[in-house]
Design an enzyme around this catalytic site. Structure first.
Site, short mmCIF file in Angstrom:
data_model
loop_
_atom_site.label_atom_id
_atom_site.label_comp_id
_atom_site.label_asym_id
_atom_site.label_seq_id
_atom_site.Cartn_x
_atom_site.Cartn_y
_atom_site.Cartn_z
N LYS A 42 -3.46 -1.46 -11.97
CA LYS A 42 -2.29 -0.88 -11.29
C LYS A 42 -1.61 -1.97 -10.47
CE LYS A 42 0.53 1.91 -9.07
NZ LYS A 42 1.74 2.43 -9.75
N CYS A 61 9.59 -2.09 -10.34
CA CYS A 61 9.18 -0.77 -9.81
C CYS A 61 10.43 -0.04 -9.32
CB CYS A 61 8.17 -0.89 -8.68
SG CYS A 61 7.84 0.76 -7.98
O1 RRO Z 1 4.10 3.22 -8.62
C1 RRO Z 1 5.21 3.51 -9.12
O2 RRO Z 1 5.99 4.33 -8.60
C2 RRO Z 1 5.68 2.88 -10.37
C3 RRO Z 1 5.65 1.53 -10.60
BR1 RRO Z 1 4.88 0.32 -9.40
C4 RRO Z 1 6.21 1.00 -11.78
O3 RRO Z 1 6.23 -0.21 -12.05
N1 RRO Z 1 6.76 1.88 -12.65
C5 RRO Z 1 6.80 3.21 -12.43
O4 RRO Z 1 7.33 3.97 -13.25
N2 RRO Z 1 6.22 3.70 -11.28
#
Ligand code: RRO
Length: 315
Positions: free
Chosen positions: A48, A133
């Site tokens: 993650k 993100c």
């Molecule tokens: O954690 C998120 O809200 C998230 C991330 Br870091 C990302 O790169 N892509 C996404 O759809 N959610």
């Protein structure tokens, strides 16, 4: 020869048993989830995206299944860099998979700190720098700012000896593909992953007149089948613009046929997000078998025989 051999590929020179892996964010936040991935028939895994410190993420509900995909506004919930470095260190010797560290600092300085620390960890083999993100209120996606991406990558490559890859947001305009490609060409990237979710989508429930997720007023990253055509276009564009750089396809992979299409566009590896979330780790076996069946029908014994070989329609 085992049929499974058909799925073999390589990423930045690392040989992989399978061209399938998870997408960062799905089944890779906790050690339990990561250990399960290590026991799965995939070629690589990615953690993650992390920040320096633990983050709770956005308020719930922050993920929803929707008819042909998903919408999320998770807000980067993660256990902090040290946690993921520990996982990589613990598993450095006892696995046959490429483990990738994903990082997503909330600003340039945090990304630099993350890179400096990751650089000192022997167990880190590739760093996937998340430039995309979409879910942090008030923080634009770096990948949509070509100058900021350039500055960050320059500093990253100046200070870090580890292989660095990027995860890009989807682009929709010819000029944006070219601008980003001209930045990326300057750096010896380990791979380019196309694409992250399509940011700031809005799914509503007309029965209740309301949004289906809470944070960011219901706006979130769209994933799943809705985004496959955009993902394929991005894979194709960057495969042709960045000759010789490995492309990792992500977006809308539910079946072996979707993987086949990503590879035809130029992907060496594919990441699976929404389907992994919805179906669990069994999806890897199923999708792998479906891809093997397609390859056998077409007479291919290796994904390199059709990788990037998309043809233009002939009339
Ligand atoms: O954690 C998120 O809200 C998230 C991330 Br870091 C990302 O790169 N892509 C996404 O759809 N959610």
């Amino acid at each position: 020869m085992s049929f499974k051999n058909l799925l073999k590929t390589s990423l930045f020179g690392f040989p992989l048993e399978s061209c399938l892996m998870n997408a960062s964010g799905v089944h890779c936040t906790t050690e339990t989830e990561l250990n399960i991935l290590l026991d799965t028939n995939i070629g690589a895994l990615v953690t993650k995206s992390c920040t320096l410190e633990f983050r709770e993420g956005n308020p719930l509900p922050r993920y929803a299944d929707i008819p042909k995909g998903s919408i999320n506004s998770m807000g980067l919930p993660n256990n902090g860099l040290r946690y993921y470095l520990n996982f990589l260190e613990e598993n450095e010797l006892n696995n046959n998979k490429l483990s990738v560290l994903s990082i997503a600092g909330l600003n340039k300085n945090e990304n630099i700190e993350l890179l400096k620390l990751a650089n000192t960890c022997k167990a880190v083999r590739i760093i996937e720098l998340n430039l995309s993100c979409p879910n942090i209120a008030g923080k634009p996606q770096t990948g949509y700012d070509f100058d900021a991406s350039n500055v960050l990558l320059q500093e990253a490559f100046d200070l870090c000896q580890k292989p660095i890859a990027v995860k890009l947001p989807p682009y929709f305009d010819e000029s944006h593909f070219e601008s980003m490609a001209s930045v990326l060409k300057k750096f010896p990237l380990a791979y380019v992953c196309c694409v992250n979710s399509i940011g700031n989508a809005l799914w509503i429930d007309a029965n209740t007149n309301s949004t289906v997720i809470k944070p960011k007023s219901g706006f979130g990253g769209l994933g799943g089948m809705y985004i496959k055509p955009t993902a394929l276009a991005n894979v194709r564009k960057f495969y042709t613009l960045l000759e010789g750089v490995d492309i990792v396809g992500c977006g809308g992979i539910q079946h072996g046929l979707d993987v086949y299409e990503h590879i035809l566009c130029g992907a060496s590896v594919v990441q699976i997000g929404t389907t992994l979330w919805q179906e669990g780790i069994a999806c890897f076996e199923r999708i792998g078998n479906e891809l093997i069946e397609i390859m056998q029908q077409k007479g291919y014994t290796d994904i390199n025989q059709f990788k990037g070989k998309l043809k233009e329609i002939q009339l």
